[in-house]
Design an enzyme around this catalytic site. Structure first.
Site, PDB file in Angstrom:
ATOM      1  N   ARG A 111      13.863  19.250  15.321  1.00 40.82           N
ATOM      2  CA  ARG A 111      14.654  18.740  16.456  1.00 40.82           C
ATOM      3  C   ARG A 111      14.337  17.297  16.815  1.00 40.82           C
ATOM      4  NH1 ARG A 111      13.523  23.785  18.539  1.00 40.82           N
ATOM      5  NH2 ARG A 111      15.218  25.257  18.164  1.00 40.82           N
ATOM      6  N   LYS A 133      23.690   5.232  14.712  1.00 40.10           N
ATOM      7  CA  LYS A 133      24.621   6.159  14.064  1.00 40.10           C
ATOM      8  C   LYS A 133      23.991   6.631  12.769  1.00 40.10           C
ATOM      9  CE  LYS A 133      29.200   4.773  15.672  1.00 40.10           C
ATOM     10  NZ  LYS A 133      30.534   4.288  15.230  1.00 40.10           N
ATOM     11  N   GLU A 175      30.842  -8.191   7.455  1.00 39.44           N
ATOM     12  CA  GLU A 175      30.526  -7.714   8.817  1.00 39.44           C
ATOM     13  C   GLU A 175      30.083  -8.881   9.703  1.00 39.44           C
ATOM     14  OE1 GLU A 175      31.138  -4.695   9.799  1.00 39.44           O
ATOM     15  OE2 GLU A 175      31.155  -3.478   7.962  1.00 39.44           O
ATOM     16  N   LYS A 219      25.483  -7.031  18.097  1.00 39.05           N
ATOM     17  CA  LYS A 219      25.644  -5.570  18.030  1.00 39.05           C
ATOM     18  C   LYS A 219      24.773  -4.889  19.088  1.00 39.05           C
ATOM     19  CE  LYS A 219      25.903  -1.438  15.286  1.00 39.05           C
ATOM     20  NZ  LYS A 219      25.938  -0.772  13.990  1.00 39.05           N
ATOM     21  N   GLU A 229      30.013   5.033  21.991  1.00 41.72           N
ATOM     22  CA  GLU A 229      31.397   4.681  21.710  1.00 41.72           C
ATOM     23  C   GLU A 229      32.386   5.301  22.690  1.00 41.72           C
ATOM     24  OE1 GLU A 229      31.913   4.120  17.535  1.00 41.72           O
ATOM     25  OE2 GLU A 229      34.080   4.187  17.707  1.00 41.72           O
ATOM     26  N   ARG A 233      32.215  -0.105  22.420  1.00 40.61           N
ATOM     27  CA  ARG A 233      31.677  -0.088  21.058  1.00 40.61           C
ATOM     28  C   ARG A 233      32.778  -0.073  19.993  1.00 40.61           C
ATOM     29  NH1 ARG A 233      26.232   3.035  18.754  1.00 40.61           N
ATOM     30  NH2 ARG A 233      26.494   2.314  16.630  1.00 40.61           N
ATOM     31  N   ASN A 237      34.777  -1.854  15.396  1.00 42.48           N
ATOM     32  CA  ASN A 237      35.631  -1.355  14.317  1.00 42.48           C
ATOM     33  C   ASN A 237      36.738  -2.333  13.937  1.00 42.48           C
ATOM     34  OD1 ASN A 237      34.178   1.037  14.378  1.00 42.48           O
ATOM     35  ND2 ASN A 237      35.487   1.885  15.977  1.00 42.48           N
ATOM     36  N   HIS A 240      38.450  -2.304  10.609  1.00 43.44           N
ATOM     37  CA  HIS A 240      38.009  -1.084   9.926  1.00 43.44           C
ATOM     38  C   HIS A 240      39.084  -0.019   9.771  1.00 43.44           C
ATOM     39  CE1 HIS A 240      34.072  -2.848  10.164  1.00 43.44           C
ATOM     40  NE2 HIS A 240      33.529  -1.813   9.577  1.00 43.44           N
ATOM     41  N   HIS A 244      39.629   1.406   6.192  1.00 43.65           N
ATOM     42  CA  HIS A 244      39.504   2.830   5.890  1.00 43.65           C
ATOM     43  C   HIS A 244      40.617   3.265   4.922  1.00 43.65           C
ATOM     44  CE1 HIS A 244      38.671   7.035   6.583  1.00 43.65           C
ATOM     45  NE2 HIS A 244      39.901   7.246   7.025  1.00 43.65           N
ATOM     46  N   HIS A 257      32.773  -2.112   0.837  1.00 41.70           N
ATOM     47  CA  HIS A 257      33.151  -1.916   2.237  1.00 41.70           C
ATOM     48  C   HIS A 257      33.448  -3.263   2.919  1.00 41.70           C
ATOM     49  CE1 HIS A 257      33.322  -0.298   6.247  1.00 41.70           C
ATOM     50  NE2 HIS A 257      32.350  -1.103   6.628  1.00 41.70           N
TER      51      HIS A 257
HETATM   52  N1  LIG Z   1      25.120   3.739  10.740  1.00 38.21           N
HETATM   53  C1  LIG Z   1      25.965   2.755  10.913  1.00 38.21           C
HETATM   54  O1  LIG Z   1      26.173   2.270  12.022  1.00 38.21           O
HETATM   55  C2  LIG Z   1      26.661   2.188   9.714  1.00 38.21           C
HETATM   56  C3  LIG Z   1      27.340   0.968   9.819  1.00 38.21           C
HETATM   57  C4  LIG Z   1      27.912   0.447   8.671  1.00 38.21           C
HETATM   58  C5  LIG Z   1      27.810   1.121   7.467  1.00 38.21           C
HETATM   59  N2  LIG Z   1      27.151   2.309   7.405  1.00 38.21           N
HETATM   60  C6  LIG Z   1      27.004   3.033   6.138  1.00 38.21           C
HETATM   61  O2  LIG Z   1      26.197   2.236   5.283  1.00 38.21           O
HETATM   62  C7  LIG Z   1      26.537   2.506   3.932  1.00 38.21           C
HETATM   63  C8  LIG Z   1      26.669   1.208   3.193  1.00 38.21           C
HETATM   64  O3  LIG Z   1      25.454   0.514   3.262  1.00 38.21           O
HETATM   65  P1  LIG Z   1      25.039  -0.561   2.150  1.00 38.21           P
HETATM   66  O4  LIG Z   1      26.124  -1.530   1.996  1.00 38.21           O
HETATM   67  O5  LIG Z   1      23.689  -1.025   2.497  1.00 38.21           O
HETATM   68  O6  LIG Z   1      25.069   0.315   0.826  1.00 38.21           O
HETATM   69  P2  LIG Z   1      23.928   1.025  -0.050  1.00 38.21           P
HETATM   70  O7  LIG Z   1      22.925   1.658   0.797  1.00 38.21           O
HETATM   71  O8  LIG Z   1      24.656   1.894  -1.014  1.00 38.21           O
HETATM   72  O9  LIG Z   1      23.276  -0.186  -0.834  1.00 38.21           O
HETATM   73  C9  LIG Z   1      24.047  -0.939  -1.735  1.00 38.21           C
HETATM   74  C10 LIG Z   1      23.364  -1.061  -3.089  1.00 38.21           C
HETATM   75  O10 LIG Z   1      22.288  -2.012  -3.012  1.00 38.21           O
HETATM   76  C11 LIG Z   1      21.097  -1.438  -3.528  1.00 38.21           C
HETATM   77  N3  LIG Z   1      19.993  -2.103  -2.849  1.00 38.21           N
HETATM   78  C12 LIG Z   1      19.530  -1.870  -1.597  1.00 38.21           C
HETATM   79  N4  LIG Z   1      18.608  -2.794  -1.276  1.00 38.21           N
HETATM   80  C13 LIG Z   1      18.470  -3.616  -2.332  1.00 38.21           C
HETATM   81  C14 LIG Z   1      17.678  -4.759  -2.587  1.00 38.21           C
HETATM   82  N5  LIG Z   1      16.872  -5.267  -1.665  1.00 38.21           N
HETATM   83  N6  LIG Z   1      17.780  -5.356  -3.800  1.00 38.21           N
HETATM   84  C15 LIG Z   1      18.655  -4.866  -4.723  1.00 38.21           C
HETATM   85  N7  LIG Z   1      19.430  -3.810  -4.536  1.00 38.21           N
HETATM   86  C16 LIG Z   1      19.351  -3.176  -3.345  1.00 38.21           C
HETATM   87  C17 LIG Z   1      21.264   0.025  -3.253  1.00 38.21           C
HETATM   88  O11 LIG Z   1      20.399   0.789  -4.058  1.00 38.21           O
HETATM   89  C18 LIG Z   1      22.734   0.217  -3.572  1.00 38.21           C
HETATM   90  O12 LIG Z   1      22.926   0.325  -4.958  1.00 38.21           O
HETATM   91  C19 LIG Z   1      27.797   3.350   3.967  1.00 38.21           C
HETATM   92  O13 LIG Z   1      27.455   4.675   3.679  1.00 38.21           O
HETATM   93  C20 LIG Z   1      28.273   3.229   5.387  1.00 38.21           C
HETATM   94  O14 LIG Z   1      28.964   4.388   5.845  1.00 38.21           O
HETATM   95  C21 LIG Z   1      26.581   2.843   8.502  1.00 38.21           C
HETATM   96 ZN   LIG Z   2      31.692  -1.698   8.541  1.00 36.63          ZN
END
Ligand SMILES: NC(=O)c1ccc[n+]([C@@H]2O[C@H](COP(=O)([O-])OP(=O)(O)OC[C@H]3O[C@@H](n4cnc5c(N)ncnc54)[C@H](O)[C@@H]3O)[C@@H](O)[C@H]2O)c1
Ligand SMILES: [Zn+2]
Length: 349
Positions: A111, A133, A175, A219, A229, A233, A237, A240, A244, A257
């Site tokens: 939990r 999130k 972003e 942010k 949200e 918040r 988006n 977005h 999407h 993305h």
């Molecule tokens: N929680 C939130 O508020 C929020 C906001 C935006 C996006 N997201 C989520 O985040 C995800 C996307 O995140 P992302 O763009 O970081 O993608 P990711 O986590 O898939 O990373 C992208 C790629 O970079 C590689 N990588 C990571 N760090 C590295 C480094 N230092 N050197 C070399 N390679 C590296 C990873 O292994 C991966 O292949 C999505 O699932 C999305 O839904 C969440």
């Molecule tokens: Zn985004």
């Protein structure tokens, strides 16, 4: 070093941004708390010393396709098998995929166990590691299972960006540019505004520490006012809802993305211009800024427009099956609309 605080309703926590913070992360390990590192196989290869210095590590497969229930179950089982206790600490080392999964595992196991975000992509440093999130994807859509669960702290080391592929840097910049278009909604404090800074920045020689600081500060300001949200918040988006649809129609394969968000922002600007919310000067400014950082490879895709609209309607941010759009209304400012006609949207697709 730059430091700031997120004052969310459920928790206050610090974000530290520093080149070379990894060394301090290693020091941090010396403390007596039992720690569980969650990371992926790519980071394990790139940072073997860091990862191997943890006795308890859980390495997941790299890729958005592994951000699912199976991986979540694997993480939870590993934590329980190794007898995690509520006083222990989970560390999430990786991009948004690792951060979202590890965060939700931390929220769920026993939990709730404390966790620290160590984001390693630009996107996770400016966006996903902050705000609480957490979750994973299902076959019904992205991020449909999860919780709001704030970390104990966020440790951002800009050195991680040195190994990050250029395309991943750009997806994070998508972003960053987004924040510049919503900066007035986020905060009145011009010291953290991004637009002027990005206007003057050399796109080939960016000061990431500054960019990350301002993005995160913007942010954090929004999250502090509206953690779950309920209203404000939603401005985060911006771009977005279009993104999407673009990501879904192209099976998440063609564009990153951040690219989809940059394309979505262009569509939002065009729509706003058509509806007389903004003038031509601001439209041109926005397109030029997005192009300066080369963020949107194209911005219209070949597709069935009804399908595009239907996917926009299925976005989980939709209220009463109306498409909710965040549209620019003046420089650095957006508004949320529920009443844009589908025909007007179709015209820009
Ligand atoms: N929680 C939130 O508020 C929020 C906001 C935006 C996006 N997201 C989520 O985040 C995800 C996307 O995140 P992302 O763009 O970081 O993608 P990711 O986590 O898939 O990373 C992208 C790629 O970079 C590689 N990588 C990571 N760090 C590295 C480094 N230092 N050197 C070399 N390679 C590296 C990873 O292994 C991966 O292949 C999505 O699932 C999305 O839904 C969440
Ligand atoms: Zn985004």
């Amino acid at each position: 070093m730059k430091k700031l605080t997120v004052n969310a309703k459920t928790k206050n926590y610090d974000i530290t941004i520093k080149e070379g913070l990894i060394a301090e992360i290693l020091d941090y390990l010396q403390q007596d708390k039992k720690k569980f590192l969650i990371t992926n196989n790519t980071l394990e290869k790139l940072y073997p010393d860091l990862v191997s210095s943890f006795e308890n590590k859980i390495v997941i497969k790299d890729g958005e396709e592994y951000k699912n229930f199976e991986t979540f179950e694997f993480i939870i089982n590993e934590l329980l098998k190794r007898k995690i206790e509520r006083k222990d600490l989970i560390l999430a080392l990786g991009g948004g995929v690792v951060g979202d999964l590890a965060g939700f595992a931390a929220a769920s196991v026993l939990r709730g166990v404390n966790f620290v975000q160590i984001p390693t992509t630009l996107l996770s440093q400016v966006d996903s590691s902050v705000g609480g999130k957490t979750g994973f994807n299902t076959k019904y859509g992205k991020n449909l299972i999860g919780a709001f669960y704030q970390p104990e702290s966020v440790l951002i080391d800009t050195n991680f960006l040195k190994t990050l592929p250029v395309r991943e840097i750009k997806t994070g910049l998508g972003e960053v540019v987004k924040y510049s278009f919503i900066e007035k909604n986020c905060s009145d404090d011009e010291k953290i505004h991004l637009s002027k800074y990005l206007d003057e920045a050399d796109s080939n020689n960016l000061d990431f520490k500054e960019i990350i600081y301002r993005s995160v500060a913007l942010k954090a300001s929004v999250v502090s006012k509206d953690e779950k949200e309920a209203g404000l918040r939603a401005v985060l988006n911006f771009g977005h809802t279009f993104a999407h649809s673009i990501e879904t129609i192209t099976n998440y394969k063609k564009f990153t993305h951040g690219e989809a968000v940059a394309m979505g922002m262009k569509l939002a600007f065009e729509l706003s211009y058509n509806l007389n919310f903004i003038n031509k000067e601001y439209l041109d400014y926005a397109f030029n800024l997005i192009d300066k950082f080369n963020l949107a490879p194209v911005y219209k895709i070949e597709c069935d427009k009804d399908e595009y609209i239907n996917i926009m309607k299925s976005d989980k941010k939709v209220s009463n099956s109306k498409i909710r759009l965040v549209l620019p209304t003046s420089k650095g400012e957006v508004k949320i609309f529920d009443n844009i006609k589908e025909d007007d949207i179709k015209k820009v697709l």
